[in-house]
Design an enzyme around this catalytic site. Structure first.
Site, PDB file in Angstrom:
ATOM      1  N   HIS A  47       0.848  -1.184   0.000  1.00  0.00           N
ATOM      2  CA  HIS A  47       0.000   0.000   0.000  1.00  0.00           C
ATOM      3  C   HIS A  47       0.891   1.245   0.000  1.00  0.00           C
ATOM      4  O   HIS A  47       2.114   1.145   0.175  1.00  0.00           O
ATOM      5  CB  HIS A  47      -0.943  -0.006   1.219  1.00  0.00           C
ATOM      6  CG  HIS A  47      -0.247   0.028   2.538  1.00  0.00           C
ATOM      7  ND1 HIS A  47      -0.169  -1.056   3.391  1.00  0.00           N
ATOM      8  CD2 HIS A  47       0.421   1.029   3.163  1.00  0.00           C
ATOM      9  CE1 HIS A  47       0.506  -0.720   4.468  1.00  0.00           C
ATOM     10  NE2 HIS A  47       0.884   0.533   4.361  1.00  0.00           N
TER      11      HIS A  47
HETATM   12  P1  TYD Z   1      -2.519  -4.179   7.293  1.00  0.00           P
HETATM   13  O1  TYD Z   1      -2.648  -2.805   6.724  1.00  0.00           O
HETATM   14  O2  TYD Z   1      -3.068  -5.324   6.503  1.00  0.00           O
HETATM   15  O3  TYD Z   1      -1.007  -4.477   7.652  1.00  0.00           O
HETATM   16  P2  TYD Z   1       0.279  -4.418   6.675  1.00  0.00           P
HETATM   17  O4  TYD Z   1       0.424  -3.029   6.206  1.00  0.00           O
HETATM   18  O5  TYD Z   1       1.438  -4.785   7.532  1.00  0.00           O
HETATM   19  O6  TYD Z   1       0.088  -5.412   5.585  1.00  0.00           O
HETATM   20  O7  TYD Z   1      -3.180  -4.166   8.739  1.00  0.00           O
HETATM   21  C1  TYD Z   1      -3.776  -5.297   9.344  1.00  0.00           C
HETATM   22  C2  TYD Z   1      -4.953  -4.844  10.176  1.00  0.00           C
HETATM   23  O8  TYD Z   1      -4.526  -4.047  11.280  1.00  0.00           O
HETATM   24  C3  TYD Z   1      -5.950  -4.005   9.395  1.00  0.00           C
HETATM   25  O9  TYD Z   1      -7.246  -4.485   9.705  1.00  0.00           O
HETATM   26  C4  TYD Z   1      -5.792  -2.616   9.939  1.00  0.00           C
HETATM   27  C5  TYD Z   1      -5.292  -2.850  11.343  1.00  0.00           C
HETATM   28  N1  TYD Z   1      -4.426  -1.787  11.880  1.00  0.00           N
HETATM   29  C6  TYD Z   1      -4.879  -1.009  12.948  1.00  0.00           C
HETATM   30  O10 TYD Z   1      -6.015  -1.162  13.428  1.00  0.00           O
HETATM   31  N2  TYD Z   1      -4.045  -0.054  13.464  1.00  0.00           N
HETATM   32  C7  TYD Z   1      -2.797   0.160  12.973  1.00  0.00           C
HETATM   33  O11 TYD Z   1      -2.050   1.038  13.474  1.00  0.00           O
HETATM   34  C8  TYD Z   1      -2.344  -0.630  11.844  1.00  0.00           C
HETATM   35  C9  TYD Z   1      -0.988  -0.413  11.231  1.00  0.00           C
HETATM   36  C10 TYD Z   1      -3.189  -1.592  11.334  1.00  0.00           C
END
Ligand code: TYD
Length: 134
Positions: A47
């Site tokens: 992302h």
């Molecule tokens: P995700 O964006 O998939 O992680 P990555 O970027 O490492 O692939 O995040 C996983 C889940 O965690 C998603 O449902 C959003 C949640 N999340 C939070 O609630 N707070 C946060 O600070 C972060 C980074 C993620």
């Protein structure tokens, strides 16, 4: 994007590193999160952020952060807790090649909001064209 060498104090007890907001990294830290237990070495990230700035540290183990600014890709291998990778807004990032013991510490310039995420690569390219100054 750049690697910052953090202060490191080493003696017979081991090592100590630290960083301060607006000093070693150029933003105020409002949130910390960490990724761990990726023993099947799945790619994470995939992302971009519209505004958020981050610093990433390999607190344990190693991994690769691939940064893509829409025209050029660059790999950063993180494998020591005494370095931080600074990631600006408006870049696509993927984190891969996790060692089994990898712990990814992420320091972020703002609280979590899904509105700041761009999770579709083509949308990222379009956003970059219109909104990003970098
Ligand atoms: P995700 O964006 O998939 O992680 P990555 O970027 O490492 O692939 O995040 C996983 C889940 O965690 C998603 O449902 C959003 C949640 N999340 C939070 O609630 N707070 C946060 O600070 C972060 C980074 C993620």
């Amino acid at each position: 994007m750049k690697i910052i060498e953090l202060p490191k104090f080493t003696d017979e007890r081991g090592a100590l590193s630290f960083l301060e907001s607006n000093n070693h990294i150029p933003f105020e830290i409002k949130r910390i999160y960490y990724l761990y237990g990726n023993t099947h070495n799945k790619i994470r990230g995939c992302h971009a952020h519209k505004k958020l700035q981050q610093a990433i540290i390999a607190i344990n183990g190693s991994f690769t952060v691939e940064i893509d600014n829409g025209t050029k890709k660059q790999d950063f291998i993180l494998n020591t807790p005494s370095q931080a990778l600074l990631i600006t807004e408006c870049v696509w990032r993927e984190i891969k090649n996790f060692s089994k013991d990898a712990v990814v510490l992420v320091l972020a310039s703002d609280f979590y909001t899904e509105d700041d995420y761009i999770r579709d690569y083509n949308e990222f390219l379009k956003y970059k064209e219109i909104k990003c100054l970098l």
